[in-house]
Design a protein around this motif. Structure first.
Motif, PDB file in Angstrom:
ATOM      1  N   MET A 206       0.828  -1.203   0.000  1.00  0.00           N
ATOM      2  CA  MET A 206       0.000   0.000   0.000  1.00  0.00           C
ATOM      3  C   MET A 206       0.867   1.259   0.000  1.00  0.00           C
ATOM      4  N   ASP A 210       0.623   3.818  -3.116  1.00  0.00           N
ATOM      5  CA  ASP A 210       0.319   5.224  -2.838  1.00  0.00           C
ATOM      6  C   ASP A 210       1.403   6.137  -3.416  1.00  0.00           C
ATOM      7  N   VAL A 217      -5.670   2.634  -6.760  1.00  0.00           N
ATOM      8  CA  VAL A 217      -5.632   2.606  -5.292  1.00  0.00           C
ATOM      9  C   VAL A 217      -6.927   3.154  -4.693  1.00  0.00           C
ATOM     10  N   LEU A 222      -9.916  -0.117   2.150  1.00  0.00           N
ATOM     11  CA  LEU A 222      -8.922  -0.412   3.185  1.00  0.00           C
ATOM     12  C   LEU A 222      -9.551  -0.880   4.485  1.00  0.00           C
ATOM     13  N   TYR A 244       1.662   4.317   7.288  1.00  0.00           N
ATOM     14  CA  TYR A 244       1.675   2.847   7.325  1.00  0.00           C
ATOM     15  C   TYR A 244       2.553   2.295   8.449  1.00  0.00           C
TER      16      TYR A 244
END
Length: 260
Positions: A206, A210, A217, A222, A244
């Motif tokens: 991810m 991104d 995306v 999510l 993240y």
């Protein structure tokens, strides 16, 4: 007896693709007994390439044909993955099959048969067994030479790259590959991320998606993807990504503040 023997080998050879590997057990189901197969070997119609596997006498066999045999005849959950799959899909110039080491994935605790392990294939290979993704999710079929084989889709392959990544150079290369994956199908990515058991892989995937700015995306949900909790240090002395909660190579995140 000789007429019947010759008729069977003639029928067999009509269906025998150039370079194909056949398992003794598979041939037995088609009426070729061990005794008859032994006669074919003495007559130099077929040759052994290891215990329990044969090819036509003058044929060269490839790693592709060996994997096809495992998939179709032995029904083994094995496939080309990682950068090898991306190369076969034409999506990566980082690895060309036949030049670099081919990467195979199999289900956890599934051993390859001795004939496959011991044969001198034209391509170096390595085999990884893992259940971080279901063995039958995110695969696609392609035709290579005379063989139809299952390999990882692009989405699964980049996840396998991230799973095997061990240092910052590997991760930089993974990001370079991710940058090229601008047309992944969101539904396929969603399914893989939901079923992936590796928090490291999901967070890195991810983060890189991104960072690459891929339009697909925004179609991911999510809320259905378990990214785990707490910080994860992927590399030492890296840069921290707040969103993240991972530490990545500074080469990927040079302009971010680090609060490790």
């Amino acid at each position: 007896m000789a007429i019947e023997r010759d008729a069977k080998i003639n029928r067999l050879f009509l269906d025998w693709s150039v370079g194909a590997v056949y398992l003794n057990s598979y041939l037995k189901k088609r009426g070729i007994s061990d005794q008859l197969l032994s006669q074919y070997k003495k007559s130099k119609w077929v040759k052994s390439i290891g215990t329990g596997a044969v090819a036509r006498y003058n044929d060269d066999v490839s790693l592709i044909s060996g994997v096809s045999t495992l998939q179709i005849q032995a029904e083994m959950p094995i496939h080309f993955g990682d950068k090898t799959a991306l190369s076969l899909l034409g999506r990566s110039h980082y690895l060309e099959l036949g030049v670099q080491k081919a990467i195979l994935f199999g289900q956890k605790n599934k051993k390859l048969p001795a004939w496959f392990r011991n044969y001198s294939w034209e391509t170096e290979w390595e085999y990884h067994t893992t259940d971080f993704l279901p063995h039958d999710t995110g695969l696609t079929e392609i035709k290579v030479d005379n063989f139809t084989i299952k390999i990882s889709s692009a989405a699964r392959a980049i996840m396998e790259c991230l799973y095997l990544a061990t240092d910052k150079q590997d991760l930089v290369e993974c990001y370079q590959i991710m940058e090229s994956l601008n047309n992944l199908r969101p539904d396929s990515v969603q399914e893989l991320l939901e079923q992936c058991s590796s928090v490291k892989v999901k967070r890195l995937f991810m983060y890189m998606a991104d960072k690459a700015g891929h339009s697909w995306v925004k179609y991911l949900n999510l809320n259905k993807i378990d990214l785990g909790s707490g910080k994860r240090s992927i590399v030492k002395n890296g840069a921290y990504v707040k969103k993240y909660m991972i530490t990545v190579p500074r080469e990927l995140e040079e302009n971010n503040e680090s609060d490790i």
